[in-house]
Design a protein around this motif. Structure first.
Motif: not given
Length: 410
Positions: A131-143
């Motif tokens: 789950d944490k890695e998925m949130k990072l993926i989403q965050a970098y896509r947000g960037l």
């Protein structure tokens, strides 16, 4: 057999040491050859070590391909795709590194597509575990959505509304804003150091005039005890408050915390200036402490503004003949090492050659703290008088007149 396993383990260690040696010497071709041998030997490996063979190959291989002169994006993409299939538990981490590699090569659209595909990845219970890695993926896509928003915003600001028959650019910009805001907002809820994500999210909010939300985000990032101590959080909050004309009391409150954690931060000059202008004795006292503390660090040794701040405040105290005990208290803990650190004859000569203004400010402080016989003061004064610079003659008169201060504080 046990003997075979021991020999195999030893040969693996030797091979890895050769790879490490080649990488340290930037011999990427040699490192790649050894990695090939290492990968082939792992077909017989039954190790259950925490860092398994596939992770070792992924990490080393990525580094080699990044630096290898004959490497191409096509080869890296092929390698990374194989790595994704080798370790389900590391799938999202590999995807994230793949995106970084693409970004380093300027392939922003490809990186975005890679992150989007990773975000849609599902594999049973592993999805919840990562789950944490998925949130990072989403965050970098947000960037990357923020990056697209920023580009569209600049186009809009450059041409204005009059240059567009339709509002396709503005619509695209708002679409990027919504996608970026959702993902960035989610990641900064998790305790951690999220500097770049916070800055981008605040920029989005400020542009659309949501200053209250932006301020709340920055306060949460700076003061929430669940988050790790982070000086940058206080810097961002200070910069935001200053941009929006908040009171000096609020600014001082933020910088006080920054001073307690990083007394050598460049904003300590701003902090000192605000404190010196205060009518409250306690704050002016703190201002002297702040600038003395900053000059304890080698990075500030030649900072003209810092020496100007200290010289000005010391001069004010000496003229008024009040609060000399402030100077004495600060000087007592420094008199054993500041003379060699700041006021040697060698530094006097070097400072004079490189920056006359720096020499003047330091000479005034040296003359007050160490008296008119101080080597630094005498050398700079002699050079200044030879050059017939009026302010050095004024400096000489001032220090001679107040030489008794040196005796009182020493």
């Amino acid at each position: 057999s046990h003997e075979h396993k021991l020999k195999f383990s030893k040969s693996k260690e030797v091979c890895l040491s050769f790879i490490q040696d080649a990488m340290l010497q930037k011999q990427w071709k040699r490192a790649a050859e050894f990695l090939t041998f290492y990968a082939e030997s792992l077909e017989k490996d039954f190790s259950t070590a925490h860092v398994g063979p596939s992770e070792m190959i992924w990490r080393i291989g990525s580094e080699i391909l990044y630096h290898h002169s004959c490497s191409s994006i096509k080869e890296f993409n092929s390698f990374i795709q194989q790595m994704k299939t080798l370790g389900i538990r590391r799938y999202l981490k590999v995807c994230l590194e793949h995106a970084f590699h693409l970004l380093c090569n300027g392939l922003i659209d490809e990186a975005y597509e890679n992150l989007s595909l990773a975000e849609s990845w599902r594999f049973g219970e592993e999805t919840a575990i990562q789950d944490k890695e998925m949130k990072l993926i989403q965050a970098y896509r947000g960037l990357l959505d923020y990056h697209s928003w920023s580009k569209q915003k600049n186009i809009l600001l450059e041409h204005g509304h009059d240059g567009f028959e339709d509002f396709s650019v503005e619509q695209e910009m708002h679409s990027c804003f919504r996608k970026a805001a959702v993902n960035l907002k989610e990641i900064i809820k998790i305790p951690g150091v999220w500097d770049i994500f916070v800055k981008c999210y605040v920029d989005l909010l400020e542009f659309y005039g949501d200053h209250n939300e932006a301020c709340q985000v920055l306060n949460e990032y700076a003061y929430n005890s669940k988050f790790p101590a982070n000086p940058n959080a206080h810097v961002y909050l200070y910069q935001f408050l200053k941009r929006h004309g908040e009171s000096k009391k609020s600014l001082i409150s933020v910088l006080k915390i920054l001073h307690d954690t990083v007394p050598s931060h460049e904003l300590m000059i701003d902090f000192n200036i605000m404190l010196q202008k205060s009518k409250k004795r306690k704050k002016r006292r703190l201002g002297l402490e702040v600038i003395f503390a900053a000059l304890d660090y080698v990075g500030w040794k030649e900072n003209v503004k810092a020496w100007n701040c200290l010289a000005r405040q010391v001069k004010q105290i000496v003229i008024s003949e009040k609060y000399l005990d402030w100077i004495k208290q600060e000087w007592n803990s420094r008199k054993d090492w500041w003379p060699a650190f700041h006021f040697s004859r060698y530094l006097a000569k070097q400072n004079w050659q490189e920056n006359e203004s720096l020499s003047h400010e330091k000479a005034l402080v040296a003359g007050i703290l160490l008296g008119k016989d101080c080597q630094y003061f005498k050398y700079v004064l002699r050079q200044g008088c030879k050059a017939q610079v009026k302010r050095f003659r004024i400096l000489k008169k001032f220090v001679n007149k107040h030489n008794s201060v040196y005796l009182r504080i020493s």
